[in-house]
Design an enzyme around this catalytic site. Structure first.
Site: not given
Ligand code: RNT
Ligand code: ZN
Length: 437
Positions: A199, A240, A242, A276, A279, A303, A311, A313, A343
């Site tokens: 990523w 990945e 985003k 993810d 994302h 993810h 995003d 998390d 994640d």
């Molecule tokens: C970031 C991505 C990525 C990170 C990690 C820490 O938006 O989701 O996967 O969260 O690499």
């Molecule tokens: Zn991620």
């Protein structure tokens, strides 16, 4: 405590275990009527590897000798005490958390979690810097997954794999190459496939005039990384995508279209998409994308995360989307093709509670998906009985028997039934985490 109290305590414990077994038996009969073998489901649920992200344990900082602030458009918020300050503490915290997380796990490391007695830059990382992690994983029987770290670094300010400056791009290509070599090392040491996630945060605060050149450079960088490491075996490479990151709101080089185009065009058996959950646009969901991905690919990496308005998390919840993702995998019969990783990074709560709640929820969502009569639901749909379809989907999604099976499974694995794990974590917080200043 006198004898009477002790006996009463033993009686309560017995009653609890008895109720768990009774609950299981009820559920077993209920699901048997639907043609579902609960014991088989439990065995399956237990065997699905979930890749536990190490970075929840220290707010994504890592152990580089010059570790700076987290950058790349991602953010942890909160200042809950007790985060791991070095790799030993992180490993201990992971081990403690795993006392309460049932099922197969892999440990997912990032390149900035290396161990060395001096500063090692990203273009210099070697397997030896991850030897302690590998020794530990071998000892515990864990598989290891890996991630390059293209953020939190001064040379990441103006792009990494897409950078216009040839020296900067070269630096990051070298980082990608070394990441794959370390993945190879992990696979050899553990005997298990190492799943690497790639990523990059590359993007722009404003919409650029030239949006094509960075993408062409990024594609070329990935090609160079894979070409230079083409002898690496037993490594899978997720790319990945985003939507945007903080500070790079207008343009993301590694957009969904870019990453999907890259993965599909390379027709490689190890380059796969990473999806993810945080994302995409807020109303766009990963669960709705999976069958399109699997129309054209054999594998993908997830993810599992929880976006709250962006995003953010957050810790994975037992929510509709997490459940829908797992339902899709089960209904498509692609659970075994999918690499499942977590994640999220919440610094506002006990970090082990974050891991335990989030990872238990992922596994519970897998169980919930498997405890549904998929064949019967598909048959109703195929027969055009759309009324029966909605009735069945709603009935089985909400089925309260799920928790009876889940509790029994947690009891079987001795991982804490219900909230029986929380006191253990509070105790660890008092005895260990609170001493970290
Ligand atoms: C970031 C991505 C990525 C990170 C990690 C820490 O938006 O989701 O996967 O969260 O690499
Ligand atoms: Zn991620």
């Amino acid at each position: 405590m006198d004898m009477f109290d002790k006996l009463n305590q033993a009686k309560a414990a017995f009653q609890n275990s008895y109720n768990i077994v009774r609950g299981y038996e009820l559920a077993r009969d209920y699901y048997a009527n639907l043609g579902i073998d609960v014991d088989q489901v439990i065995a399956k649920v237990d065997s699905v590897p979930i890749s536990m992200h190490c970075w929840q344990g220290d707010d994504v900082i890592g152990f580089e000798k010059k570790a700076g602030a987290l950058s790349g458009g991602i953010q942890t918020t909160g200042n809950y005490p007790g985060k791991a300050r070095n790799a030993e503490e992180l490993r201990a915290d992971i081990e403690k958390s795993l006392e309460y997380i049932p099922g197969a796990v892999k440990i997912n490391l990032h390149a900035n979690y290396l161990e060395a007695d001096h500063f090692v830059d990203r273009n210099e990382i070697e397997p030896e810097h991850f030897k302690n992690w590998a020794d530990w994983a071998v000892d515990k029987g864990f598989g290891l997954d890996f991630n390059d770290t293209y953020f939190s670094h001064p040379l990441a300010e103006h792009g990494t794999l897409s950078a216009a400056d040839p020296d900067v791009r070269k630096f990051w290509i070298e980082h990608g190459i070394r990441t794959r070599l370390i993945g190879d090392y992990f696979a050899k040491r553990t005997g298990k496939t190492c799943v690497i996630n790639h990523w990059t945060p590359d993007g722009d605060k404003e919409f650029p005039v030239d949006t094509l050149s960075p993408r062409l450079r990024m594609a070329d960088s990935y090609d160079q990384i894979f070409e230079a490491t083409k002898d690496v075996r037993n490594v899978m490479d997720g790319i990945e995508s985003k939507l945007f990151g903080i500070g790079v709101e207008s343009y993301t080089v590694g957009s969904h279209e870019f990453c999907m185009g890259y993965v599909m065009s390379r027709k490689s058996d190890h380059i796969i998409m990473t999806l993810d959950a945080g994302h995409y646009h807020p109303t766009e969901v990963v669960s709705a994308k999976l069958s399109s991905v699997y129309t054209f690919a054999d594998h993908c990496l997830l993810h599992v995360s929880r976006p709250v308005r962006w995003d953010s998390d957050h810790v994975v919840a037992f929510d509709d989307e997490t459940r829908s993702i797992m339902e899709e995998l089960v209904r498509m019969d692609r659970l075994d093709n999918t690499y499942i990783a977590t994640d999220f990074f919440d610094a506002s709560i006990n970090r082990q509670v974050a891991w335990i709640v989030g990872i238990r929820n992922v596994r519970k969502a897998i169980m919930a998906a498997l405890l549904q009569p998929v064949a019967a639901m598909k048959a109703a749909e195929a027969a055009g009985d759309v009324s029966a379809r909605i009735a069945m989907v709603q009935e089985y999604k909400a089925c309260g028997m799920l928790n009876l099976v889940w509790n029994y499974y947690c009891a079987l694995k001795e991982k804490g039934v219900g909230l029986d794990w929380l006191a253990g974590i509070k105790d660890y917080e008092n005895k260990v985490l609170s001493l970290r200043k």
